[in-house]
Design a protein around this motif. Structure first.
Motif, PDB file in Angstrom:
ATOM      1  N   THR A 206       0.920  -0.965  -0.128  1.00 61.40           N
ATOM      2  CA  THR A 206      -0.252  -0.087   0.030  1.00 61.40           C
ATOM      3  C   THR A 206       0.775   1.136   0.168  1.00 61.40           C
ATOM      4  OG1 THR A 206      -1.641  -1.158   1.319  1.00 61.40           O
ATOM      5  CG2 THR A 206      -2.062   1.097   1.561  1.00 61.40           C
ATOM      6  N   ILE A 207       0.900   2.020  -1.113  1.00 59.75           N
ATOM      7  CA  ILE A 207       1.658   3.138  -1.081  1.00 59.75           C
ATOM      8  C   ILE A 207       1.154   4.154  -0.592  1.00 59.75           C
ATOM      9  CG2 ILE A 207       2.750   4.782  -2.755  1.00 59.75           C
ATOM     10  CD1 ILE A 207       2.744   2.632  -4.985  1.00 59.75           C
ATOM     11  N   ASN A 208       1.896   4.720   0.750  1.00 65.11           N
ATOM     12  CA  ASN A 208       1.554   5.618   1.620  1.00 65.11           C
ATOM     13  C   ASN A 208       2.081   7.483   1.228  1.00 65.11           C
ATOM     14  OD1 ASN A 208      -0.282   4.290   2.879  1.00 65.11           O
ATOM     15  ND2 ASN A 208       1.566   3.369   4.293  1.00 65.11           N
ATOM     16  N   VAL A 209       2.832   7.127   0.266  1.00 63.26           N
ATOM     17  CA  VAL A 209       3.353   8.607  -0.411  1.00 63.26           C
ATOM     18  C   VAL A 209       2.728   9.031  -1.623  1.00 63.26           C
ATOM     19  CG1 VAL A 209       5.543   8.267   1.110  1.00 63.26           C
ATOM     20  CG2 VAL A 209       5.360   7.648  -1.207  1.00 63.26           C
ATOM     21  N   LYS A 210       2.602  10.295  -1.522  1.00 63.58           N
ATOM     22  CA  LYS A 210       2.134  11.129  -2.940  1.00 63.58           C
ATOM     23  C   LYS A 210       3.197  10.676  -3.938  1.00 63.58           C
ATOM     24  CE  LYS A 210      -0.396  14.685  -0.687  1.00 63.58           C
ATOM     25  NZ  LYS A 210      -0.480  15.987  -0.375  1.00 63.58           N
ATOM     26  N   GLN A 211       2.516  10.423  -5.310  1.00 67.75           N
ATOM     27  CA  GLN A 211       3.278  10.142  -6.158  1.00 67.75           C
ATOM     28  C   GLN A 211       2.998  10.877  -7.530  1.00 67.75           C
ATOM     29  OE1 GLN A 211       5.867   7.333  -6.364  1.00 67.75           O
ATOM     30  NE2 GLN A 211       5.845   8.157  -4.501  1.00 67.75           N
ATOM     31  N   ARG A 212       3.824  11.879  -7.901  1.00 72.55           N
ATOM     32  CA  ARG A 212       3.799  12.462  -9.074  1.00 72.55           C
ATOM     33  C   ARG A 212       5.041  12.234 -10.019  1.00 72.55           C
ATOM     34  NH1 ARG A 212       2.030  16.093  -4.968  1.00 72.55           N
ATOM     35  NH2 ARG A 212       4.162  16.750  -4.716  1.00 72.55           N
ATOM     36  N   ILE A 213       4.838  11.297 -10.530  1.00 71.43           N
ATOM     37  CA  ILE A 213       6.307  10.733 -11.423  1.00 71.43           C
ATOM     38  C   ILE A 213       6.648  11.563 -12.527  1.00 71.43           C
ATOM     39  CG2 ILE A 213       7.130   8.776 -12.495  1.00 71.43           C
ATOM     40  CD1 ILE A 213       6.336   8.416  -9.552  1.00 71.43           C
ATOM     41  N   PRO A 214       7.908  12.031 -12.623  1.00 71.97           N
ATOM     42  CA  PRO A 214       8.248  12.956 -13.933  1.00 71.97           C
ATOM     43  C   PRO A 214       8.078  12.064 -15.247  1.00 71.97           C
ATOM     44  CG  PRO A 214      10.075  12.386 -12.221  1.00 71.97           C
ATOM     45  CD  PRO A 214       8.913  11.891 -11.827  1.00 71.97           C
ATOM     46  N   ASP A 215       8.172  12.979 -16.198  1.00 72.51           N
ATOM     47  CA  ASP A 215       7.821  12.041 -17.404  1.00 72.51           C
ATOM     48  C   ASP A 215       9.406  11.697 -18.141  1.00 72.51           C
ATOM     49  OD1 ASP A 215       5.264  12.710 -17.562  1.00 72.51           O
ATOM     50  OD2 ASP A 215       5.592  14.850 -18.499  1.00 72.51           O
ATOM     51  N   ALA A 216       9.363  10.895 -18.973  1.00 68.33           N
ATOM     52  CA  ALA A 216      10.702  10.216 -19.525  1.00 68.33           C
ATOM     53  C   ALA A 216      10.782  10.405 -21.010  1.00 68.33           C
ATOM     54  CB  ALA A 216      10.839   8.953 -18.961  1.00 68.33           C
ATOM     55  N   THR A 217      11.764  10.246 -21.695  1.00 68.48           N
ATOM     56  CA  THR A 217      11.724  10.215 -23.063  1.00 68.48           C
ATOM     57  C   THR A 217      12.300   8.663 -23.432  1.00 68.48           C
ATOM     58  OG1 THR A 217      13.843  11.370 -23.032  1.00 68.48           O
ATOM     59  CG2 THR A 217      11.757  12.663 -23.263  1.00 68.48           C
ATOM     60  N   GLN A 218      13.312   8.291 -22.876  1.00 69.68           N
ATOM     61  CA  GLN A 218      13.921   6.935 -23.086  1.00 69.68           C
ATOM     62  C   GLN A 218      13.717   6.048 -22.106  1.00 69.68           C
ATOM     63  OE1 GLN A 218      18.097   7.763 -23.524  1.00 69.68           O
ATOM     64  NE2 GLN A 218      17.843   8.830 -25.583  1.00 69.68           N
TER      65      GLN A 218
END
Length: 153
Positions: free
Chosen positions: A40-52
Motif C-alpha cells: 500500500t503506497i502511503n506517499v504521494k506520487q507525481r512521477i516525472p515524464d521520461a523520453t527513453q
C-alpha cells in the motif's frame, strides 16, 4: 373420473450432491483471477515524464523504494519520507532493508537485485542522495528510477 390422480406425498428435494464441486470451482476461479496488491503506497506520487525507457527483464529481482510526501499528513507529517514495502524508514535503515530483500532471493541472484525508486517530482534531492549513498553501502548497485513515458501526440 380422470385417469390422473394427484399423489399426496410427492418429494420436491433439490439434489445437493454437486454443490461442493460448484463451490470449489467458484473459489478456484476467484483465487486465480484476483490480483492482490502487495504494497500500500502511503506517499504521494507525481512521477516525472521520461523520453527513453527500457523494459525490465526479471521483475522478481526488483524491490521498490517510494519517496514522497505522506498521503496522511496529519498522521505522518508533511516532509517527504521514504517508504519500503508497507513501512516508513529512515535513509540510515536502507541497508537493513536491502539485506532483508536480498535474503528473499536465491543466493545466486542476490547480486542481481535491482532497486527501483519511485520518487515524487517535488521530493528534495538531499533525501534521494542519502538513499543512493546507503544503497551503495549495501552493495545494491543496480538502481533505476520509475517514470511515466511521455506520449507523442
Amino acid at each position: 373420473m380422470s385417469k390422473f390422480k394427484k399423489k399426496a406425498n410427492t418429494k420436491q428435494d433439490i439434489p445437493t450432491s454437486a454443490l461442493p464441486d460448484i463451490i470449489f470451482m467458484l473459489l478456484f476461479f476467484f483465487m486465480v483471477t484476483t490480483v492482490l496488491r502487495e504494497v500500500t503506497i502511503n506517499v504521494k506520487q507525481r512521477i516525472p515524464d521520461a523520453t527513453q525507457l527500457r523494459k525490465l527483464q526479471r521483475k522478481s529481482l526488483v524491490s521498490y523504494l517510494y519517496i514522497g510526501e505522506p498521503k496522511k499528513t496529519d498522521q505522518w507529517g508533511s516532509e517527504p519520507r521514504v517508504q519500503a514495502n508497507d513501512v516508513f524508514i529512515e535513509p540510515k535503515d536502507v541497508i537493513l532493508w536491502v539485506t532483508a530483500e536480498k535474503d528473499k532471493l536465491n543466493e545466486v541472484e542476490r547480486d542481481q537485485i535491482t532497486i527501483a525508486m519511485k520518487v515524487d517530482r517535488e521530493a528534495k534531492r538531499g533525501l534521494v542522495a542519502d538513499c543512493e549513498l546507503e544503497l551503495r553501502k549495501a552493495n545494491a548497485r543496480k538502481l533505476l528510477y520509475t517514470t511515466i513515458q511521455e506520449l507523442d501526440e
